[in-house]
Design an enzyme around this catalytic site. Structure first.
Site, short mmCIF file in Angstrom:
data_model
loop_
_atom_site.label_atom_id
_atom_site.label_comp_id
_atom_site.label_asym_id
_atom_site.label_seq_id
_atom_site.Cartn_x
_atom_site.Cartn_y
_atom_site.Cartn_z
N SER A 141 0.86 -1.20 0.02
CA SER A 141 -0.07 0.05 -0.06
C SER A 141 0.81 1.38 -0.21
O SER A 141 2.09 1.21 0.38
CB SER A 141 -0.77 0.03 1.22
N TYR A 154 -2.27 -0.96 9.90
CA TYR A 154 -2.39 -1.56 8.18
C TYR A 154 -1.10 -1.06 7.76
O TYR A 154 -0.40 -1.88 6.89
CB TYR A 154 -3.55 -0.49 7.60
#
Length: 245
Positions: A141, A154
């Site tokens: 990401s 995350y």
């Protein structure tokens, strides 16, 4: 069965970026195994879309963090289509924006189980089973670069995916298998959009120089590149975010 057809496994293939990747790889001629966690109807719809266009696909339920379930997923790919050439680990979860000081350990563990343990389990089977000339593609990401507040678990999980990906690429020396990660920026999927106020979505959409959110098709294009012609791209994290960072 076409003995020369290449075979791809796509985890998280029932919706979002994974679903679009299934469609794109099938259009490129792959037989596809659609891995999914719990959305059987969505996975079946992905298979139906492929087969309606003359392609070959099956759906297999598997928790990416369960080593036995993932071994069975790979077994099924080999039984149905004769082997595995490309593995795309698109399965993942994201936390709601929460400061690290307020984040529960249960939520931290949930993120790590799917995003880190899951990436490890899938990569381990892929390293054992992908045929020469193949590709392993994990999902990272752009949060690892943007360091957006509220996404510590995350972002940490995707930093771990980056490290595993780059090390595995080097461990597979001599096997003719590429290992890369794709790091999307803000992309218009349910995973990203759910729970966000419209003003937040609008602000994030305006951030890249291209002034829009990514679409799942944008990311599937990058995956298809790594799965097919990109044989000289190896041990890399490709940031697909419209220039946001």
């Amino acid at each position: 069965m076409n003995e020369t057809q290449r075979v791809a496994i796509v985890t998280g293939g029932s919706r979002g970026i994974g679903r679009e990747t299934v469609s794109r790889l099938a259009a490129d001629g792959f037989a596809v195994v659609v891995g999914y966690a719990g959305r059987a109807a969505d996975a079946d719809a992905a298979v139906d879309e492929v087969t309606a266009k003359g392609g070959r696909a099956v759906a297999v339920q598997a928790d990416v963090a369960d080593e036995q379930a993932i071994a069975t997923l790979f077994d099924r790919a080999e039984q149905e289509f004769g082997g595995v050439d490309v593995v795309v680990n698109a399965a993942g979860v994201m936390n709601d924006p929460t400061p690290l000081a307020e984040m529960s350990l249960a939520e931290f563990d949930r993120i790590m189980r799917t995003n880190v343990r899951g990436a490890f389990v899938v990569s381990q089977q892929a390293a054992r089973r992908v045929r020469a000339g193949g590709a392993i593609i994990n999902f990272s990401s752009s949060v690892t670069r943007l360091q957006q507040p509220g996404y510590a678990p995350y972002g940490a999980s995707k930093g771990a995916v980056d490290t595993m990906t780059l090390i595995l690429a080097r461990e597979l020396r001599g096997r003719d298998i590429t290992v890369n990660a794709v790091a999307p920026g803000p992309t218009a999927t349910a995973l990203f959009l759910d729970g966000k106020p419209q003003e937040v979505i609008d602000r994030l959409a305006a951030a890249p120089p291209l002034e829009r959110l990514g679409e799942p098709t944008d990311i599937a294009e990058v995956v298809a590149f790594l799965a097919g012609p990109a044989r000289w791209v190896n041990g890399q994290v490709l940031y697909a975010n419209g220039g946001i960072a």
